[in-house]
Design an enzyme around this catalytic site. Sequence first.
Site, mmCIF file in Angstrom:
data_model
loop_
_atom_site.group_PDB
_atom_site.id
_atom_site.type_symbol
_atom_site.label_atom_id
_atom_site.label_comp_id
_atom_site.label_asym_id
_atom_site.label_seq_id
_atom_site.Cartn_x
_atom_site.Cartn_y
_atom_site.Cartn_z
ATOM 1 N N GLN A 82 35.004 24.538 -21.576
ATOM 2 C CA GLN A 82 33.829 23.854 -21.023
ATOM 3 C C GLN A 82 34.155 23.279 -19.644
ATOM 4 O OE1 GLN A 82 31.048 21.204 -23.313
ATOM 5 N NE2 GLN A 82 32.334 19.613 -22.460
ATOM 6 N N GLU A 92 37.387 7.184 -29.206
ATOM 7 C CA GLU A 92 38.289 6.825 -28.097
ATOM 8 C C GLU A 92 38.378 7.914 -27.024
ATOM 9 O OE1 GLU A 92 40.297 4.162 -26.996
ATOM 10 O OE2 GLU A 92 38.892 3.099 -28.279
ATOM 11 N N MET A 125 27.559 13.788 -26.467
ATOM 12 C CA MET A 125 26.580 14.007 -27.533
ATOM 13 C C MET A 125 26.614 12.831 -28.517
ATOM 14 S SD MET A 125 26.356 18.057 -28.144
ATOM 15 C CE MET A 125 27.745 18.234 -29.233
ATOM 16 N N GLY A 126 27.257 11.725 -28.119
ATOM 17 C CA GLY A 126 27.235 10.533 -28.970
ATOM 18 C C GLY A 126 28.227 10.595 -30.118
ATOM 19 N N HIS A 152 35.872 9.820 -25.891
ATOM 20 C CA HIS A 152 34.751 9.552 -24.983
ATOM 21 C C HIS A 152 35.025 8.296 -24.142
ATOM 22 C CE1 HIS A 152 32.498 11.487 -28.502
ATOM 23 N NE2 HIS A 152 32.211 12.289 -27.507
ATOM 24 N N SER A 170 37.460 13.934 -32.436
ATOM 25 C CA SER A 170 36.238 14.720 -32.313
ATOM 26 C C SER A 170 35.184 14.110 -33.227
ATOM 27 C CB SER A 170 36.510 16.159 -32.758
ATOM 28 O OG SER A 170 35.293 16.829 -33.011
ATOM 29 N N ARG A 198 33.176 15.706 -34.850
ATOM 30 C CA ARG A 198 33.105 16.579 -36.032
ATOM 31 C C ARG A 198 34.178 16.263 -37.078
ATOM 32 N NH1 ARG A 198 31.174 20.728 -32.090
ATOM 33 N NH2 ARG A 198 29.092 21.298 -32.782
ATOM 34 N N ASP A 206 37.766 20.061 -24.609
ATOM 35 C CA ASP A 206 36.895 21.226 -24.489
ATOM 36 C C ASP A 206 37.301 21.954 -23.215
ATOM 37 O OD1 ASP A 206 34.843 20.710 -26.738
ATOM 38 O OD2 ASP A 206 35.045 18.798 -25.721
ATOM 39 N N GLY A 256 36.446 16.039 -20.900
ATOM 40 C CA GLY A 256 37.727 16.036 -21.586
ATOM 41 C C GLY A 256 38.351 17.427 -21.611
HETATM 42 P P1 AMP Z 1 31.001 15.634 -26.888
HETATM 43 O O1 AMP Z 1 30.295 14.373 -27.236
HETATM 44 O O2 AMP Z 1 31.800 16.214 -28.007
HETATM 45 O O3 AMP Z 1 30.093 16.637 -26.207
HETATM 46 O O4 AMP Z 1 32.083 15.254 -25.795
HETATM 47 C C1 AMP Z 1 31.719 14.602 -24.609
HETATM 48 C C2 AMP Z 1 32.895 14.613 -23.672
HETATM 49 O O5 AMP Z 1 34.004 13.943 -24.274
HETATM 50 C C3 AMP Z 1 33.381 16.037 -23.350
HETATM 51 O O6 AMP Z 1 33.748 16.111 -21.975
HETATM 52 C C4 AMP Z 1 34.582 16.183 -24.235
HETATM 53 O O7 AMP Z 1 35.529 17.113 -23.757
HETATM 54 C C5 AMP Z 1 35.134 14.783 -24.223
HETATM 55 N N1 AMP Z 1 35.999 14.574 -25.390
HETATM 56 C C6 AMP Z 1 35.679 14.791 -26.693
HETATM 57 N N2 AMP Z 1 36.739 14.554 -27.484
HETATM 58 C C7 AMP Z 1 37.758 14.187 -26.667
HETATM 59 C C8 AMP Z 1 39.116 13.819 -26.885
HETATM 60 N N3 AMP Z 1 39.654 13.790 -28.094
HETATM 61 N N4 AMP Z 1 39.865 13.498 -25.802
HETATM 62 C C9 AMP Z 1 39.334 13.538 -24.563
HETATM 63 N N5 AMP Z 1 38.056 13.873 -24.296
HETATM 64 C C10 AMP Z 1 37.278 14.201 -25.321
#
Ligand code: AMP
Length: 280
Positions: A153, A35, A30-31, A37, A185, A187, A150, A147
């Site tokens: 997920q 690190e 989701m952008g 991502h 994150s 967030r 989640d 990751g």
């Molecule tokens: P998001 O942009 O939050 O939807 O995350 C996109 C992908 O990055 C998802 O598969 C997340 O689980 C992964 N991700 C987000 N934060 C982390 C993290 N701290 N370590 C590893 N993977 C992550």
Amino acid sequence: MRIVYDVKEMQEIADKYRQWEKTIGFVPTMGYLHEGHLSLVRQAKKDNDVVFVSIFVNPAQFAPNEDLDKYPRDIKRDEELLKNENTDFLFYPTVDTMYPNNFQTYVSVENLTKVLEGASRPTHFRGVTTVVNKLFNITKPHRAYFGKKDAQQLIVIKRMAEDLNIDIEIIGMPIVREKDGLAMSSRNKYLNEKERKEAVCLYQSLNKAQELVDSGISDTNEIKSQMENVIKSYSIPKIDYININSLTTLKPLDRIKRKDTLISLAVFVGKTRLIDNLWI
Ligand code: AMP
């Protein structure tokens, strides 16, 4: 790095790489990249001939009271980060592209989505599985990277891929953390200075759980109550849930089962809801 906005164009690019017998690695995001991502992108680069990343803040996975409108975005910075990782293609569609007016088909995984995050966010996973399915059909990857941050997920998407015979290898990657242990994150940007300091309580409580498991304690109520005590020793955080479940069924466990236990929690730090977990 080429940026693609159009579904058909992305599919044609994927078809070409498949005709050339090149393997495609895909990282959906989701952008507002960090690190965490980028660790997925790096693994995808290692494993595949070509890497597609998507950036799409998916309205279908946000409830009306959630943070869709204020979700952090910085596409220029994201582009730079992805270029630095030698990402080959960025798929960056609009909401109208992904959900045209007459859109009405959803994919939902039944039981696994009723607990944990699904209990607190009942419409969330239907949005996730639907968009991930669409993105799989658009980018046609051989491998897709998610990751463990989640955790549910990842488990839900693996279930969906198996149940729907989706011919894509789903790869789970370790949680990337800040120096003090806070899971990275997008967030985390919402946290003010004091909240940011206290946000480390999630990691600290998981450390406590690991310590207890290592010392031979397997009663999950005991572990949960000690985790709760850790969080309560901070002033701002409020617990949404602390759960200990089977990694395969997501059913709650009375006792820790080696190699089949997920300890997870969601905590409000001020208005920001953070999640973290530990795979035993
Ligand atoms: P998001 O942009 O939050 O939807 O995350 C996109 C992908 O990055 C998802 O598969 C997340 O689980 C992964 N991700 C987000 N934060 C982390 C993290 N701290 N370590 C590893 N993977 C992550």
